[in-house]
Design a protein around this motif. Structure first.
Motif, PDB file in Angstrom:
ATOM      1  N   ALA A   1     -29.174  67.159 -57.655  1.00 50.36           N
ATOM      2  CA  ALA A   1     -28.079  67.355 -57.317  1.00 50.36           C
ATOM      3  C   ALA A   1     -27.566  66.773 -55.956  1.00 50.36           C
ATOM      4  CB  ALA A   1     -28.177  69.116 -56.892  1.00 50.36           C
ATOM      5  N   SER A   2     -28.261  65.672 -55.581  1.00 47.45           N
ATOM      6  CA  SER A   2     -28.016  64.895 -54.485  1.00 47.45           C
ATOM      7  C   SER A   2     -26.706  64.192 -54.482  1.00 47.45           C
ATOM      8  CB  SER A   2     -28.965  63.991 -54.162  1.00 47.45           C
ATOM      9  OG  SER A   2     -29.370  62.822 -55.022  1.00 47.45           O
ATOM     10  N   GLY A   3     -26.059  64.007 -55.599  1.00 47.56           N
ATOM     11  CA  GLY A   3     -24.909  63.416 -55.738  1.00 47.56           C
ATOM     12  C   GLY A   3     -24.208  63.272 -57.141  1.00 47.56           C
ATOM     13  N   PRO A   4     -23.019  62.557 -57.273  1.00 47.45           N
ATOM     14  CA  PRO A   4     -22.328  62.749 -58.660  1.00 47.45           C
ATOM     15  C   PRO A   4     -23.449  62.387 -59.748  1.00 47.45           C
ATOM     16  CG  PRO A   4     -21.016  61.279 -57.307  1.00 47.45           C
ATOM     17  CD  PRO A   4     -22.616  61.461 -56.478  1.00 47.45           C
ATOM     18  N   ALA A   5     -23.133  63.060 -60.944  1.00 48.57           N
ATOM     19  CA  ALA A   5     -23.977  63.074 -62.029  1.00 48.57           C
ATOM     20  C   ALA A   5     -23.116  63.758 -63.274  1.00 48.57           C
ATOM     21  CB  ALA A   5     -25.213  63.915 -61.894  1.00 48.57           C
ATOM     22  N   MET A   6     -23.618  63.273 -64.523  1.00 49.43           N
ATOM     23  CA  MET A   6     -23.100  64.004 -65.770  1.00 49.43           C
ATOM     24  C   MET A   6     -24.300  64.440 -66.535  1.00 49.43           C
ATOM     25  SD  MET A   6     -21.302  60.843 -67.345  1.00 49.43           S
ATOM     26  CE  MET A   6     -22.083  59.317 -67.929  1.00 49.43           C
ATOM     27  N   THR A   7     -24.116  65.381 -67.400  1.00 48.04           N
ATOM     28  CA  THR A   7     -25.008  65.853 -68.549  1.00 48.04           C
ATOM     29  C   THR A   7     -24.943  65.141 -69.479  1.00 48.04           C
ATOM     30  OG1 THR A   7     -23.322  67.548 -69.812  1.00 48.04           O
ATOM     31  CG2 THR A   7     -24.595  68.279 -67.719  1.00 48.04           C
ATOM     32  N   GLN A   8     -25.959  65.315 -70.366  1.00 49.86           N
ATOM     33  CA  GLN A   8     -25.727  64.223 -71.721  1.00 49.86           C
ATOM     34  C   GLN A   8     -24.634  64.972 -72.758  1.00 49.86           C
ATOM     35  OE1 GLN A   8     -27.467  61.595 -72.466  1.00 49.86           O
ATOM     36  NE2 GLN A   8     -28.316  61.966 -70.383  1.00 49.86           N
ATOM     37  N   VAL A   9     -24.047  64.612 -73.691  1.00 46.87           N
ATOM     38  CA  VAL A   9     -23.309  64.885 -74.497  1.00 46.87           C
ATOM     39  C   VAL A   9     -24.030  65.777 -75.598  1.00 46.87           C
ATOM     40  CG1 VAL A   9     -21.503  64.385 -76.325  1.00 46.87           C
ATOM     41  CG2 VAL A   9     -21.812  62.776 -74.356  1.00 46.87           C
ATOM     42  N   GLY A  10     -23.368  67.129 -75.793  1.00 52.38           N
ATOM     43  CA  GLY A  10     -24.002  67.991 -76.663  1.00 52.38           C
ATOM     44  C   GLY A  10     -23.194  69.049 -77.070  1.00 52.38           C
ATOM     45  N   ASP A  11     -23.602  69.659 -78.316  1.00 53.69           N
ATOM     46  CA  ASP A  11     -22.740  70.771 -78.806  1.00 53.69           C
ATOM     47  C   ASP A  11     -22.798  71.962 -78.087  1.00 53.69           C
ATOM     48  OD1 ASP A  11     -21.798  69.118 -80.865  1.00 53.69           O
ATOM     49  OD2 ASP A  11     -23.477  69.090 -82.094  1.00 53.69           O
ATOM     50  N   SER A  12     -21.871  72.629 -77.780  1.00 52.16           N
ATOM     51  CA  SER A  12     -21.763  73.980 -77.254  1.00 52.16           C
ATOM     52  C   SER A  12     -20.634  74.754 -78.046  1.00 52.16           C
ATOM     53  CB  SER A  12     -21.345  73.709 -76.041  1.00 52.16           C
ATOM     54  OG  SER A  12     -19.795  73.619 -75.635  1.00 52.16           O
ATOM     55  N   PRO A  13     -20.760  76.003 -77.879  1.00 54.06           N
ATOM     56  CA  PRO A  13     -19.758  77.014 -78.433  1.00 54.06           C
ATOM     57  C   PRO A  13     -18.325  76.538 -78.444  1.00 54.06           C
ATOM     58  CG  PRO A  13     -21.417  78.397 -77.214  1.00 54.06           C
ATOM     59  CD  PRO A  13     -21.392  76.899 -76.898  1.00 54.06           C
ATOM     60  N   ALA A  14     -17.993  75.495 -77.262  1.00 55.17           N
ATOM     61  CA  ALA A  14     -16.714  75.088 -77.136  1.00 55.17           C
ATOM     62  C   ALA A  14     -16.497  73.914 -78.202  1.00 55.17           C
ATOM     63  CB  ALA A  14     -16.142  74.831 -75.840  1.00 55.17           C
TER      64      ALA A  14
END
Length: 122
Positions: free
Chosen positions: A89-102
């Protein structure tokens, strides 16, 4: 009958110019207007406003969802510039792409702490 034709998410930041710089210089958005307290950026048909807050807790609890046609390609584009270690959480980041309910999606945490999800448009 009134037709709703769009919405503009408002992100918050203690340092608006620094956050605008991330959205423009790292993520490829365009600065449309702004000063130290309020700014607008856009990419394609999507607009975001960034509003100054004095309290970091506001940005840390702000989120938005943006529909895109190909979240996988967008993630690949940004992976060269943005950390994929979202747990750090020390700076900008992104998650991996994945499938979600949306649907297929990933999230970006900007330097201010806002969490913006980029999800496949249906």
């Amino acid at each position: 009958m009134t037709k709703f034709s769009g919405a503009v998410p408002v992100l918050t930041a203690v340092d608006v110019p620094a956050n605008v710089s991330f959205w423009v210089n790292t993520l490829g958005f365009r600065k449309d207007f702004g000063d130290g307290d309020f700014a607008g950026v856009s990419r394609g048909d999507v607009r975001l406003y960034i509003s100054r807050t004095e309290h970091q807790i506001v940005a840390d609890n702000t989120s938005a969802w943006i529909e895109v046609t190909d979240p996988d390609a967008l993630h690949t584009e940004w992976a060269a510039e943005v950390s994929t270690d979202y747990a750090n959480a020390s700076g900008p980041a992104m998650t991996q792409v994945g499938d979600s309910p949306a649907g297929r999606e990933f999230a970006v945490r900007d330097p201010a702490g806002n969490c913006v999800h980029f999800a496949a448009a249906e």
